[in-house]
Design a protein around this motif. Structure first.
Motif, PDB file in Angstrom:
ATOM      1  N   THR B 241      46.734  26.406  30.902  1.00 27.74           N
ATOM      2  CA  THR B 241      45.330  25.861  31.143  1.00 27.74           C
ATOM      3  C   THR B 241      45.281  24.589  31.991  1.00 27.74           C
ATOM      4  O   THR B 241      44.750  24.213  32.991  1.00 27.74           O
ATOM      5  N   SER B 242      46.437  23.614  31.627  1.00 31.05           N
ATOM      6  CA  SER B 242      46.735  22.552  32.347  1.00 31.05           C
ATOM      7  C   SER B 242      46.685  22.481  33.890  1.00 31.05           C
ATOM      8  O   SER B 242      46.372  22.017  34.708  1.00 31.05           O
ATOM      9  N   LEU B 243      47.539  23.710  33.977  1.00 31.34           N
ATOM     10  CA  LEU B 243      47.957  24.007  35.304  1.00 31.34           C
ATOM     11  C   LEU B 243      46.938  24.375  36.268  1.00 31.34           C
ATOM     12  O   LEU B 243      46.693  24.202  37.256  1.00 31.34           O
ATOM     13  N   LEU B 244      45.999  25.240  35.295  1.00 35.22           N
ATOM     14  CA  LEU B 244      44.920  25.896  36.017  1.00 35.22           C
ATOM     15  C   LEU B 244      43.976  24.716  36.475  1.00 35.22           C
ATOM     16  O   LEU B 244      43.482  24.765  37.461  1.00 35.22           O
ATOM     17  N   VAL B 245      43.742  23.766  35.672  1.00 41.11           N
ATOM     18  CA  VAL B 245      43.056  22.703  35.688  1.00 41.11           C
ATOM     19  C   VAL B 245      43.410  21.966  36.964  1.00 41.11           C
ATOM     20  O   VAL B 245      42.635  21.538  38.193  1.00 41.11           O
ATOM     21  N   LEU B 282      38.316  25.792  24.843  1.00 41.61           N
ATOM     22  CA  LEU B 282      37.128  26.205  25.366  1.00 41.61           C
ATOM     23  C   LEU B 282      37.343  27.693  25.938  1.00 41.61           C
ATOM     24  O   LEU B 282      36.417  28.852  25.426  1.00 41.61           O
ATOM     25  N   GLY B 283      38.257  27.906  26.642  1.00 42.38           N
ATOM     26  CA  GLY B 283      38.640  29.101  27.122  1.00 42.38           C
ATOM     27  C   GLY B 283      39.015  30.310  25.954  1.00 42.38           C
ATOM     28  O   GLY B 283      38.445  31.178  26.191  1.00 42.38           O
ATOM     29  N   LEU B 284      39.647  29.881  24.835  1.00 44.38           N
ATOM     30  CA  LEU B 284      39.687  30.698  23.956  1.00 44.38           C
ATOM     31  C   LEU B 284      38.291  31.203  23.184  1.00 44.38           C
ATOM     32  O   LEU B 284      38.358  32.403  23.049  1.00 44.38           O
ATOM     33  N   ALA B 285      37.572  30.148  22.998  1.00 49.01           N
ATOM     34  CA  ALA B 285      36.223  30.716  22.701  1.00 49.01           C
ATOM     35  C   ALA B 285      35.636  31.485  23.502  1.00 49.01           C
ATOM     36  O   ALA B 285      35.000  32.518  23.035  1.00 49.01           O
ATOM     37  N   VAL B 286      35.663  31.362  24.860  1.00 53.17           N
ATOM     38  CA  VAL B 286      34.951  32.174  25.770  1.00 53.17           C
ATOM     39  C   VAL B 286      35.509  33.510  25.651  1.00 53.17           C
ATOM     40  O   VAL B 286      34.886  34.618  25.674  1.00 53.17           O
ATOM     41  N   ALA B 287      36.796  33.679  25.588  1.00 47.36           N
ATOM     42  CA  ALA B 287      37.654  35.029  25.536  1.00 47.36           C
ATOM     43  C   ALA B 287      37.218  35.662  24.440  1.00 47.36           C
ATOM     44  O   ALA B 287      37.092  36.879  24.398  1.00 47.36           O
ATOM     45  N   ILE B 288      37.291  34.988  23.301  1.00 45.70           N
ATOM     46  CA  ILE B 288      37.015  35.642  21.889  1.00 45.70           C
ATOM     47  C   ILE B 288      35.359  36.143  22.022  1.00 45.70           C
ATOM     48  O   ILE B 288      35.165  37.329  21.714  1.00 45.70           O
ATOM     49  N   GLY B 289      34.545  35.095  22.482  1.00 45.89           N
ATOM     50  CA  GLY B 289      33.197  35.702  22.712  1.00 45.89           C
ATOM     51  C   GLY B 289      33.085  36.857  23.511  1.00 45.89           C
ATOM     52  O   GLY B 289      32.215  37.698  23.311  1.00 45.89           O
ATOM     53  N   SER B 290      33.622  36.733  24.894  1.00 41.83           N
ATOM     54  CA  SER B 290      33.474  37.781  25.753  1.00 41.83           C
ATOM     55  C   SER B 290      34.178  39.210  25.094  1.00 41.83           C
ATOM     56  O   SER B 290      33.680  40.296  25.321  1.00 41.83           O
ATOM     57  N   LEU B 374      37.350  27.505  36.518  1.00 41.80           N
ATOM     58  CA  LEU B 374      38.357  28.449  36.713  1.00 41.80           C
ATOM     59  C   LEU B 374      38.877  28.761  35.296  1.00 41.80           C
ATOM     60  O   LEU B 374      38.948  29.984  35.142  1.00 41.80           O
ATOM     61  N   PRO B 375      39.006  27.977  34.407  1.00 39.24           N
ATOM     62  CA  PRO B 375      39.697  28.466  32.963  1.00 39.24           C
ATOM     63  C   PRO B 375      38.485  29.340  32.328  1.00 39.24           C
ATOM     64  O   PRO B 375      38.875  30.255  31.744  1.00 39.24           O
ATOM     65  N   CYS B 376      37.348  29.007  32.530  1.00 40.20           N
ATOM     66  CA  CYS B 376      36.130  29.759  31.885  1.00 40.20           C
ATOM     67  C   CYS B 376      36.171  31.080  32.491  1.00 40.20           C
ATOM     68  O   CYS B 376      35.898  32.176  31.507  1.00 40.20           O
ATOM     69  N   SER B 377      35.989  31.110  33.904  1.00 41.20           N
ATOM     70  CA  SER B 377      36.064  32.396  34.435  1.00 41.20           C
ATOM     71  C   SER B 377      37.327  33.450  33.944  1.00 41.20           C
ATOM     72  O   SER B 377      37.091  34.576  33.468  1.00 41.20           O
ATOM     73  N   VAL B 378      38.271  32.781  33.859  1.00 44.59           N
ATOM     74  CA  VAL B 378      39.627  33.348  33.783  1.00 44.59           C
ATOM     75  C   VAL B 378      39.523  33.945  32.199  1.00 44.59           C
ATOM     76  O   VAL B 378      39.818  35.295  31.927  1.00 44.59           O
ATOM     77  N   ALA B 379      39.174  33.282  31.456  1.00 46.85           N
ATOM     78  CA  ALA B 379      39.028  33.588  30.064  1.00 46.85           C
ATOM     79  C   ALA B 379      37.986  34.594  29.804  1.00 46.85           C
ATOM     80  O   ALA B 379      38.347  35.747  29.083  1.00 46.85           O
ATOM     81  N   ALA B 380      36.971  34.720  30.536  1.00 45.75           N
ATOM     82  CA  ALA B 380      35.825  35.503  30.344  1.00 45.75           C
ATOM     83  C   ALA B 380      36.438  36.806  30.712  1.00 45.75           C
ATOM     84  O   ALA B 380      36.339  37.949  30.071  1.00 45.75           O
ATOM     85  N   LEU B 381      37.340  36.981  31.870  1.00 45.44           N
ATOM     86  CA  LEU B 381      37.598  38.120  32.316  1.00 45.44           C
ATOM     87  C   LEU B 381      39.006  38.849  31.283  1.00 45.44           C
ATOM     88  O   LEU B 381      38.889  39.823  31.255  1.00 45.44           O
TER      89      LEU B 381
END
Lengths: 176, 440, 222
Positions: B241-245, B282-290, B374-381
């Motif tokens: 994620t750091s790289l993504l940010v 945050l991304g993990l939460a988004v991924a689990i949520g979606s 970017l991280p949230c979108s990727v996580a949701a996908l």
């Protein structure tokens, strides 16, 4: 520092005649008073007597014939020895400035007015010198001499500010 | 031990920011203790309970629930780590003075870690006492159950507390890693390198079994190899994620047409790691949520109704995700406080030269947006990709449920990141006050 | 013509009286040095004159307009449009390159990225700092930092340039160079310059000196 040492130093470059030495002295040390030709001549005589310079010939460039002097090994040693020493760091206490501060306190009871006027005068002089430094085509030697003057005036100004802060103590001493 | 005594003396002499950090570390440690005790509590339950208790009721779903409780440690760890760094500039200056008095670099680093550990220990003990008291009162007063029966098993509880304190200690040591305190002062951040690229190999490696399966190639040791791949993928994505940010900050910085975007992007690019850490959680939460959207859609499609068990389960999951997001947002808040503290004089100078408060606020806001989108979108996908079996649905309109869910989760993630910048406004005001023009 | 004027302004910080009724008037196009010992209130005077702070009593006028009663937004606008400010330590944004730092005020004004960068490079060249255009502040020497900061202050063509100890962190030769560049650029721009300094040699670059002592103008010396 003596004129003798300055002339010896200038002669280390190459043999020179008296008028040449006067001209070079005035060019290279713009901050000091120009040297009189008579003084150059008298000094050269004294140096020759002491064996520090010797006559190496004569030169004639359009004008009268002039005696050319060269430095001897005794002279070279003398100038080297002198350069290895330092100038005594003389504290110029009780200069005209501090005399005036004390007198202003004695006569008028306050020196504030004098200190401000003196500051203005000093700064005005510093402005002139700064402006001269900023003129185009100024020589490095003249820059150095102007810097010297500026730093000394600056030191005076800082002393004036300290004097202002110490004026209370001084007043107590003068009018207990 | 003298070092401990020195640490105690220093603790009393800390600045406002440092006392705030000590309190935040304690709160984080208390929260972590709560969730670990929760996990232990669930594991200690016996027999079948009322269905309305959801996943806690069934013996079979209890380990999973405990694991979920354990997962909640992740956002808290991010929060703890961030608070450990807070006010580091202040502390570093103080510790530099210690170096002048003859302390070795190792001692100084140890002192920093000790300060963090002490706060964490305090929080852990307070959290544990509060949990046990609350559990006893709920059992005794509300449920009229015997208070002597199992709550948190003592051994598990002590282990949980030790774990929290150990994590805090390690984080304290790590926070000191970025600082070289020489006797003459502090060289800030010896390592503000950009995130390494090699970390991308981990999620790519994780993809191999899945890709092989889709390509119809034989995959040995199924389903373990697939699970291992998925795990590697998840962890790898979090590490990347750091790289993504960093990458989105770099692109945004290059493309920036306004001063606000440029300032925000460059600040992120220079210090992408703290944002990356919090964004990974945050991304993990988004991924689990979606991802849960798919499970929900499957059950709704299957039964057309939700029984109490599933209702409670899903509510708990959503609640947990919200809490995780809130804790992560708090970590971001802490990071922004650090940014403001560090950049105070510079921002105050910008303001003095005629940059409006609103423009400075936009810098903060855009930091949040650039870091989160970017991280949230990727996580949701990824959450959606996890279960691509649309064929399993009787009614395909249910497929919109997880998609909507994913979009909502991503939006919520970005919102959480940007709301924190809103919360930083007062601090911004203080940071750019003309008084800061004098400090150096 | 008087461009900038403070009339009997007062300012306190807690129990300290930073300014106790200072009055100064600055003409258009002149270079004024505000001097005084440390703690005399000279920086506070600069902050009040430049609209960064508002005095508690007295008035500040710029170009025939009273500015101390304006709200923060209007004063921000004024600082952005009419003033350029340089501080002692440059205070550049550490993550941006020199040229980006200089372009920042233009970007905030809504100029395009390329145009801003071109103008910024031009100013870096005038400040003799083009060679460090793509370096970050952490890689610059004190003199270079200050030259970049001055380019940033001058890039919008301000009517008044305020400089708070601009050479305070530099040795005398580097300071002289930086100051010379600033004053020359201001002269070409036709900007008025207000220099706050405790250094007499810096003050000697100004046309006029205003001495501040204990929060009051001790003598306005022409």
């Amino acid at each position: 520092m003596s004129i003798g040492h300055v002339l010896l130093g200038l002669l280390t470059e190459r043999p020179k005649h008296g008028y040449e030495l006067k001209r070079e002295h005035d060019d290279r040390f713009p901050g000091v008073k120009p040297i009189a030709y008579g003084q150059v001549y008298a000094t050269l005589q004294r140096l020759e007597r002491d064996g520090k310079v010797a006559v190496s010939g004569t030169a004639k460039e359009g004008g009268p014939e002039r005696v050319v002097y060269e430095i001897t090994s005794v002279g070279t040693d003398e100038v080297r020895r002198w350069l290895a020493e330092i100038e005594p760091p003389a504290p110029y206490v009780s200069s005209a400035l501090s005399t005036r501060v004390v007198l202003a306190l004695i006569v008028g009871g306050t020196a504030d007015g004098y200190l401000l006027r003196q500051r203005a005068a000093h700064l005005e002089r510093m402005r002139e010198l700064t402006a001269r430094k900023n003129t185009a085509g100024i020589s490095a030697g003249e820059l150095l001499a102007t810097d010297y003057a500026l730093h000394h005036l600056d030191a005076d100004l800082r002393w004036l500010e300290t004097a202002r802060q110490r004026i209370g103590e001084l007043t107590k001493e003068i009018r207990p | 031990m003298t070092l401990l005594r020195v640490a105690g003396m220093l603790g009393r002499g800390g600045s406002r920011a440092e006392r705030a950090r000590a309190r935040l570390v304690a709160v984080g440690a208390a929260l972590a203790t709560w969730f670990l005790f929760g996990a232990a509590n669930v594991l200690a339950l016996h027999g079948q309970l009322d269905d309305r208790l959801g996943p806690i009721a069934n013996r079979g779903t209890r380990p999973g629930t405990a694991f979920a409780f354990g997962l909640m440690i992740l956002p808290i760890a991010a929060f703890l780590h961030q608070t450990g760094r807070l006010a580091s500039a202040d502390r570093e200056r103080r510790l530099a003075a210690l170096r002048l008095t003859g302390a070795t670099p190792a001692q100084v680093r140890l002192l920093g870690a000790l300060e963090t550990t002490r706060s964490a220990a305090l929080g852990t003990v307070c959290g544990a006492i509060a949990y046990v008291l609350l559990e006893w009162s709920i059992r005794g007063l509300l449920l009229h159950l015997p208070t002597t029966a199992a709550g948190v098993p003592p051994a598990l509880g002590l282990a949980a507390m030790a774990l929290v304190i150990a994590v805090a200690a390690v984080s304290g040591l790590l926070a000191g890693r970025h600082v070289v305190t020489s006797p003459l002062g502090v060289t800030r951040r010896a390592t503000r390198r950009r995130p390494g690229r090699r970390v991308l190999l981990v999620p790519v490696l994780g993809c191999v079994p899945m890709v092989a399966r889709f390509a119809g190639l034989p995959v040995p040791y199924r389903p373990y190899s697939l699970l291992l791949g998925a795990g590697l993928f998840a962890v790898g994505m979090m590490l990347s994620t750091s790289l993504l940010v960093w990458a989105s900050a770099r692109v945004a910085g290059r493309r920036a047409r306004s001063a606000e975007t440029l300032l925000a992007a460059r600040a992120l690019e220079t210090d992408a790691r703290p944002w990356g850490r919090t964004m990974s959680v945050l991304g993990l939460a988004v991924a689990i949520g979606s991802g849960t959207g798919w499970i929900e859609a499957g059950i709704m499609d299957d039964r057309h109704t939700l029984d109490p068990f599933w209702l409670t389960s899903f509510t708990l999951v959503d609640l947990a995700l919200l809490v995780a997001m809130a804790v992560t947002a708090a970590a971001l808040l802490v990071h922004q406080a650090e940014y403001l503290m560090e950049h105070g004089p510079v921002l105050a100078t910008l303001r003095a030269t005629g940059v409006a408060d609103g423009e400075l606020r936009r810098v903060l806001l855009r930091q949040g947006i650039i870091a989160a989108v970017l991280p949230c979108s990727v996580a949701a996908l990824i959450g959606l990709l996890g279960l691509t079996d649309t064929g399993g649905l009787h009614n395909e309109t249910w497929a919109w449920w997880p998609v909507t869910n994913a979009v909502l989760m991503a939006a919520l993630g970005v919102l959480a990141a940007t709301l924190t910048t809103k919360a930083s406004q007062r601090r911004l005001q203080r940071a750019v006050s003309p008084g800061r023009l004098r400090t150096e | 013509m008087t461009l900038l004027e403070a009339r009997r302004i007062e300012k306190t910080f807690g129990r300290t009286h930073a300014l106790r009724g200072v009055s100064v008037a600055i003409e258009s196009g002149e270079v004024v040095a505000i001097t005084g010992p440390s703690g005399s209130g000279k920086s506070t005077l600069l902050h009040c004159l430049s609209g960064i702070m508002c005095p508690e009593a007295g008035e500040v006028h710029y170009d025939g307009r009273r500015i101390d009663t304006l709200d923060e937004a209007a004063r921000t606008r004024l600082r952005r449009d009419a003033f350029g400010i340089v501080f002692q330590f440059g205070r550049l944004v550490p993550e941006l390159t020199a040229v980006e730092n200089v372009a920042l005020p233009l970007l905030f004004n809504g100029d395009g990225r390329e145009k801003s960068a071109t103008v910024a490079r031009d100013w870096l060249e005038r400040m003799d700092a083009l060679d460090v255009a793509d370096a970050r502040p952490g890689e610059l020497s004190g003199g270079q930092l200050q030259r970049v900061a001055m380019a940033r202050a001058l890039v919008t063509g301000p009517k008044v340039v305020f400089a708070d100890e601009p050479t305070g962190a530099l040795d005398s030769l580097a300071g002289e160079k930086v100051l010379g560049l600033l004053l020359e650029a201001a002269r070409v721009n036709g900007s008025t310059v207000v220099l706050v300094t405790h250094d007499n040699q810096v003050a000697a670059h100004a046309d006029r000196e205003i001495v501040v002592r204990d929060g009051a103008a001790a003598g306005v010396v022409a």
